[in-house]
Design a protein around this motif. Structure first.
Motif, PDB file in Angstrom:
ATOM      1  N   ASN B  53       0.803  -1.228   0.000  1.00  0.00           N
ATOM      2  CA  ASN B  53       0.000   0.000   0.000  1.00  0.00           C
ATOM      3  C   ASN B  53       0.841   1.285   0.000  1.00  0.00           C
ATOM      4  N   TYR B  54       2.094   1.225   0.455  1.00  0.00           N
ATOM      5  CA  TYR B  54       2.911   2.445   0.383  1.00  0.00           C
ATOM      6  C   TYR B  54       3.452   2.635  -1.035  1.00  0.00           C
ATOM      7  N   ASN B  57       0.813   3.981  -3.358  1.00  0.00           N
ATOM      8  CA  ASN B  57       0.152   5.159  -2.824  1.00  0.00           C
ATOM      9  C   ASN B  57       1.021   6.384  -3.094  1.00  0.00           C
TER      10      ASN B  57
ATOM     11  N   GLY C  50      -1.951   5.656  -9.462  1.00  0.00           N
ATOM     12  CA  GLY C  50      -1.980   6.617  -8.361  1.00  0.00           C
ATOM     13  C   GLY C  50      -1.973   8.059  -8.820  1.00  0.00           C
TER      14      GLY C  50
END
Lengths: 84, 84, 84, 84, 84, 84
Positions: B53-54, B57, C50
């Protein structure tokens, strides 16, 4: 209160920014950052209560590593970058 | 605990901030930032659990790139900006 | 994986921090910040996934501009601020 | 796309970090920060869409003022702090 | 629009970074940070609308104090740290 | 309003950035950060209302320690890193 031991509250352990090597300077940066957090929040139970979610959370890890990077700027400059 | 290998915990790999080129200095900045995160959180499974998720993101990527920028300031100064 | 092209993974394009003008130095700051993000996340599809919400989001834009400002500090110092 | 005008995309307006006064240096810091944001997101409609909530939001205003503070560090150093 | 008074929009009040004492330098850092926010958002009603929740919110207070710390770095360097 | 005492509003306690030791310099960094927060929010009840959740929150502790790191950069430079 279950207080952080006194040794963990010394802000600049060793009393100097000068270290023999970059590796030791980096370790000092981590220690200084941690001890400042202890000074602000000396209650061990509160610190340990928050620890799991910060250490497992990429945002928390990145934020902590940024503080270390800033501390290291100061320590590296103090040591003139360990240039020979 | 599935621990990060020891080589990933060396804070200043190579033991010096001096590099031959800016490219190598930049690579060192990335490595130093990553190894500090390993030092704070040496459990590989926890690190890998947070990674997807990092890395996907934008906020996490921008935050990580900021840490690299700060580390690079120190390394570039140590190398006097590789001026000739 | 749909990988970012190799040219986008060079950390210091041109291999030097020295530029002829402040404008070029600033462009290098933006490129260096972007390439570091590519190095951390080299999967183009993830990066593009993203992108929309960061580019449309003031917080993301401000955070990105801060990284550029930090990179530029280093580049400007390397160029002695292009003073004549 | 309703594109930001070209003049808003010049990264270092005037082509120099040198200014006559601190006031002008500060204004340049604000302009440089803004133009970098335009470079990253040159679509005016997207920029204006995000504006209201950042300008009315203390967190966004503080974050933006921090970027200006960092840009100003560079400009002030370039001008040797306008010392006489 | 209920506009911030002109005096609150001067970016470097006094037109210089030089101050007689660290205390005055620190006060200038706070003022410069505040005036930059006014420049970005000159509508007093919007500013006052956001104020209560930022001033009562530790995150907002810490973020604001960080901007002051960065501004102060510049001012302190300009004054050669008021060393005698 | 239950106001912070005047002594807590002095921005640079002691009126100088020069300290005898790194430990005292670090303590000054913490005090300066805290007093700036008091200057921005001088209402003790509001400050104490926010305190519990920031001191128990890893993100808040890391953010506060970063401000201390930045203040310390300035103080350490002012003291030429206490090199002998």
């Amino acid at each position: 209160m279950n207080r952080v031991p006194d040794s963990e509250l010394i802000l600049v352990p060793g009393g100097t920014l000068i270290t023999a090597t970059p590796e030791e300077g980096r370790a000092l940066a981590i220690t200084m950052a941690r001890h400042t957090i202890h000074k602000i929040q000396p209650d061990l139970d509160v610190l340990k209560g928050g620890r799991p979610n910060y250490g497992a959370n990429p945002d928390g890890l990145i934020a902590a590593s940024q503080v270390v990077a800033i501390e290291f700027q100061t320590i590296a400059a103090a040591n003139k970058y360990w240039q020979k």
